[in-house]
Design a protein around this motif. Structure first.
Motif, PDB file in Angstrom:
ATOM      1  N   ILE A   8      41.633  43.160  49.485  1.00 31.22           N
ATOM      2  CA  ILE A   8      41.818  44.503  48.950  1.00 31.22           C
ATOM      3  C   ILE A   8      43.214  44.557  48.357  1.00 31.22           C
TER       4      ILE A   8
ATOM      5  N   LYS B 190      36.924  39.403  45.119  1.00 28.67           N
ATOM      6  CA  LYS B 190      36.182  38.344  45.812  1.00 28.67           C
ATOM      7  C   LYS B 190      36.405  36.971  45.182  1.00 28.67           C
TER       8      LYS B 190
ATOM      9  N   GLN C 126      44.013  40.707  53.056  1.00 27.16           N
ATOM     10  CA  GLN C 126      42.819  39.919  53.343  1.00 27.16           C
ATOM     11  C   GLN C 126      42.578  40.008  54.842  1.00 27.16           C
TER      12      GLN C 126
ATOM     13  N   ILE D  61      38.688  45.736  45.233  1.00 25.61           N
ATOM     14  CA  ILE D  61      38.161  44.714  46.127  1.00 25.61           C
ATOM     15  C   ILE D  61      37.965  43.468  45.274  1.00 25.61           C
TER      16      ILE D  61
ATOM     17  N   GLU E 240      37.286  37.736  50.426  1.00 24.15           N
ATOM     18  CA  GLU E 240      37.436  39.129  50.014  1.00 24.15           C
ATOM     19  C   GLU E 240      38.808  39.686  50.371  1.00 24.15           C
TER      20      GLU E 240
END
Length: 172
Positions: free
Chosen positions: A138, A21, A129, A19, A136
């Motif tokens: 992945i 950010k 996203q 993850i 954030e």
């Protein structure tokens, strides 16, 4: 007797899911995915964020990808074609020079308003996203199941999309 604990295949694959950010890290992972592509790259984004897609590293990786093999193909679908062309001059030059290997389309009217962005490489790696208004994302380097689902979704968008005519360079 000493027993070393070896992580199982399942544990290894879950450790590759990240993850992210930080926007800079998203750009690094995106460029890394493209650098490691072997056969196919698909990208869907409402807008191509120039900070991610118009970097020299991303452009070099994409050019290297298509130069590696004559069957390599990169396909991109965007919603805002004007913004994508205006804010991504490196990519536009690549599209025009390598139009047999890099294609960009605009989504059909029925798909306008999708807020997610995803990149799938070789049906195994992806960056996803969920909402482009949030930072954030992945990323997973080896999740064929999720990558295939995203690629299938991309193909549905692609099948209903239209080529962006302004990318075609006028020639004599």
């Amino acid at each position: 007797m000493e027993t070393a604990k070896n992580p199982s295949i399942e544990e290894k694959s879950t450790t590759q899911r990240r993850i992210i950010k930080d926007r800079h890290e998203v750009g690094e992972i995106l460029a890394g995915l493209i650098e490691n592509a072997r056969r196919e790259i698909v990208i869907f984004a409402p807008q191509l964020d120039g900070a991610l897609f118009n970097t020299s590293r991303f452009a070099r990786a994409l050019a290297s990808f298509v130069a590696r093999h004559r069957h390599n193909l990169a396909r991109i679908v965007v919603e805002d074609a004007e913004q994508s062309i205006r804010d991504n001059d490196r990519l536009v030059l690549l599209f025009r020079r390598l139009s047999d290997f890099i294609h960009m389309h605009q989504v059909s009217d029925e798909h306008i308003g999708i807020r997610e962005m995803f990149v799938v490489v070789d049906h195994r790696s992806y960056l996803y996203q969920e909402d482009t208004s949030k930072h954030e994302c992945i990323s997973h380097l080896n999740d064929a199941h999720q990558a295939a689902m995203l690629a299938r979704r991309f193909n549905e968008l692609w099948d209903r999309s239209e080529p962006i005519q302004s990318l075609r360079s006028a020639g004599l």
